[in-house]
Design a protein around this motif. Structure first.
Motif, PDB file in Angstrom:
ATOM      1  N   ALA A   1       0.819  -1.208   0.000  1.00  0.00           N
ATOM      2  CA  ALA A   1       0.000   0.000   0.000  1.00  0.00           C
ATOM      3  C   ALA A   1       0.858   1.266   0.000  1.00  0.00           C
ATOM      4  CB  ALA A   1      -0.901  -0.012   1.231  1.00  0.00           C
ATOM      5  N   PRO A   2       0.278   2.397  -0.441  1.00  0.00           N
ATOM      6  CA  PRO A   2       1.001   3.667  -0.337  1.00  0.00           C
ATOM      7  C   PRO A   2       1.524   3.894   1.076  1.00  0.00           C
ATOM      8  CG  PRO A   2      -0.955   3.944  -1.690  1.00  0.00           C
ATOM      9  CD  PRO A   2      -1.022   2.554  -1.129  1.00  0.00           C
TER      10      PRO A   2
ATOM     11  N   MET B   1       9.667   3.005  -2.557  1.00  0.00           N
ATOM     12  CA  MET B   1       8.734   3.674  -1.640  1.00  0.00           C
ATOM     13  C   MET B   1       7.400   3.818  -2.367  1.00  0.00           C
ATOM     14  SD  MET B   1      11.179   6.664  -0.025  1.00  0.00           S
ATOM     15  CE  MET B   1      11.188   7.606  -1.556  1.00  0.00           C
ATOM     16  N   ILE B   2       6.384   3.115  -1.903  1.00  0.00           N
ATOM     17  CA  ILE B   2       5.117   3.096  -2.619  1.00  0.00           C
ATOM     18  C   ILE B   2       4.355   4.413  -2.406  1.00  0.00           C
ATOM     19  CG2 ILE B   2       2.914   1.901  -2.915  1.00  0.00           C
ATOM     20  CD1 ILE B   2       5.421   0.331  -3.788  1.00  0.00           C
ATOM     21  N   THR B   3       3.954   5.018  -3.522  1.00  0.00           N
ATOM     22  CA  THR B   3       3.206   6.271  -3.457  1.00  0.00           C
ATOM     23  C   THR B   3       1.773   6.131  -3.962  1.00  0.00           C
ATOM     24  OG1 THR B   3       3.995   6.913  -5.664  1.00  0.00           O
ATOM     25  CG2 THR B   3       5.295   7.665  -3.771  1.00  0.00           C
ATOM     26  N   ASP B   4       1.485   5.075  -4.761  1.00  0.00           N
ATOM     27  CA  ASP B   4       0.176   4.968  -5.401  1.00  0.00           C
ATOM     28  C   ASP B   4      -0.024   3.549  -5.911  1.00  0.00           C
ATOM     29  OD1 ASP B   4       0.932   4.862  -8.513  1.00  0.00           O
ATOM     30  OD2 ASP B   4       2.263   6.297  -7.536  1.00  0.00           O
TER      31      ASP B   4
ATOM     32  N   ILE C   1       0.399  11.617  -4.650  1.00  0.00           N
ATOM     33  CA  ILE C   1       1.782  11.146  -4.648  1.00  0.00           C
ATOM     34  C   ILE C   1       2.672  12.078  -3.829  1.00  0.00           C
ATOM     35  CG2 ILE C   1       3.840  10.873  -6.091  1.00  0.00           C
ATOM     36  CD1 ILE C   1       2.083   9.729  -8.255  1.00  0.00           C
ATOM     37  N   ILE C   2       2.521  13.376  -4.039  1.00  0.00           N
ATOM     38  CA  ILE C   2       3.358  14.348  -3.333  1.00  0.00           C
ATOM     39  C   ILE C   2       3.116  14.265  -1.827  1.00  0.00           C
ATOM     40  CG2 ILE C   2       3.766  16.814  -2.993  1.00  0.00           C
ATOM     41  CD1 ILE C   2       3.263  17.172  -6.005  1.00  0.00           C
ATOM     42  N   ALA C   3       1.855  14.091  -1.424  1.00  0.00           N
ATOM     43  CA  ALA C   3       1.547  13.985  -0.004  1.00  0.00           C
ATOM     44  C   ALA C   3       2.206  12.745   0.609  1.00  0.00           C
ATOM     45  CB  ALA C   3       0.036  13.935   0.196  1.00  0.00           C
ATOM     46  N   THR C   4       2.148  11.630  -0.104  1.00  0.00           N
ATOM     47  CA  THR C   4       2.754  10.391   0.399  1.00  0.00           C
ATOM     48  C   THR C   4       4.269  10.490   0.404  1.00  0.00           C
ATOM     49  OG1 THR C   4       0.887   9.148  -0.506  1.00  0.00           O
ATOM     50  CG2 THR C   4       2.824   7.883   0.119  1.00  0.00           C
ATOM     51  N   LEU C   5       4.827  11.199  -0.576  1.00  0.00           N
ATOM     52  CA  LEU C   5       6.290  11.331  -0.656  1.00  0.00           C
ATOM     53  C   LEU C   5       6.870  11.952   0.606  1.00  0.00           C
ATOM     54  CD1 LEU C   5       7.006  12.483  -4.332  1.00  0.00           C
ATOM     55  CD2 LEU C   5       7.946  10.472  -3.188  1.00  0.00           C
ATOM     56  N   GLY C   6       6.173  12.907   1.196  1.00  0.00           N
ATOM     57  CA  GLY C   6       6.683  13.553   2.401  1.00  0.00           C
ATOM     58  C   GLY C   6       6.885  12.560   3.530  1.00  0.00           C
TER      59      GLY C   6
END
Length: 289
Positions: A96-97, A206-209, A225-230
């Protein structure tokens, strides 16, 4: 041999607390300039080198990243172990993300990149049957678990050319027919070049989506994606910070032979080797040339 850990990933990964003697160094290579300067330093007594894959400010697309220059530059610094950290999409509900996947296989679907240091005048063929050093992968898994990250050991990474994301048909093909687990745009030819350079290589996805196959998530959403990247970046820094103690200040010969990949790889007869190519590859292949 002294351990030196090279980290290839986003710029935010390099703000590691406790990094001593930090210095951005400029390197030139026979294959052009690397993506950026390389941050060198020492963490828990282990030498480190951090390379922003896309350059600070994200100036290189996945296709234009100077992969050969990047690996050559790390080799010239004395890097023994490369940790590749990259954002990826997932083909598996359970991946999962926010989760990390320690990749162990690749399918290379890139088409517009130079994939070897060798060529006419100096031909070599290395095996990438097992493209990831499992000793290094196990250390990444242990570091992730100690950091509290949900981590999956093993997975097949589909490397696409990009820069566009997959169509729905492509996403279904990669997931349902080919059996891939994650998808990204940057680990190839990076892993192949690391093997040619005889540097141990491990990949942390690193899973983002969920790419575009998932019926309840639809197409890739850049904002998500950007939110998960943080959050992923914070976890990646925690993982990297634990690696020096796990790997130690010195290391023995790789038990899997990653650091001896060129032992029987060079095919061109010594008297037929192009002197210019020999000189160009002195850093990468000097041990066997």
């Amino acid at each position: 041999m002294d351990t030196m850990i090279g980290v290839i990933g986003g710029s935010g990964l390099y703000e590691i607390e406790g990094l001593a003697d930090a210095d951005w160094v400029t390197l030139e290579t026979p294959f052009g300039d690397p993506s950026d300067q390389i941050l060198t330093g020492t963490l828990d007594g282990v030498k480190m080198a951090f390379l922003p894959r896309h350059g600070r400010g994200h100036v290189h697309s996945p296709t234009t990243v100077p992969y050969r220059a990047n690996i050559h530059a790390l080799k010239s610094l004395g890097v023994t172990d490369i940790i590749s950290v990259s954002a990826c999409g997932s083909f598996r509900e359970e991946m999962a993300p926010g989760d990390f996947v320690i990749v162990d296989q690749f399918i290379d679907r890139t088409v517009s990149r130079e994939k070897s240091f060798f060529g006419s005048g100096l031909v070599a063929h290395v095996s990438v049957a097992h493209p990831v050093c499992m000793r290094l992968a196990a250390a990444c898994q242990a570091a992730a678990e100690a950091s509290g990250v949900s981590v999956h050991m093993g997975g097949t990474y589909l490397a696409m050319e990009g820069p566009q994301f997959s169509s729905l048909a492509e996403s279904k093909l990669y997931r349902e027919v080919w059996g891939c687990d994650v998808i990204g745009m940057t680990n190839m030819p990076e892993a192949k070049l690391a093997r040619e350079a005889e540097i141990d290589y491990a990949s942390v996805a690193m899973i983002t989506d969920y790419d575009s196959w998932h019926p309840h998530h639809g197409e890739v959403d850049i904002a998500d994606i950007i939110a998960t990247l943080g959050a992923n970046s914070d976890n990646a820094r925690a993982l990297i910070a634990r690696l020096p103690k796990l790997l130690g200040t010195t290391r023995d010969t790789c038990p899997h032979g990653c650091d001896r990949a060129l032992d029987f790889a060079v095919m061109t007869a010594p008297e037929k080797r192009d002197p210019d190519m020999v000189a160009k590859l002195s850093t990468i292949a000097g041990r066997v040339l």
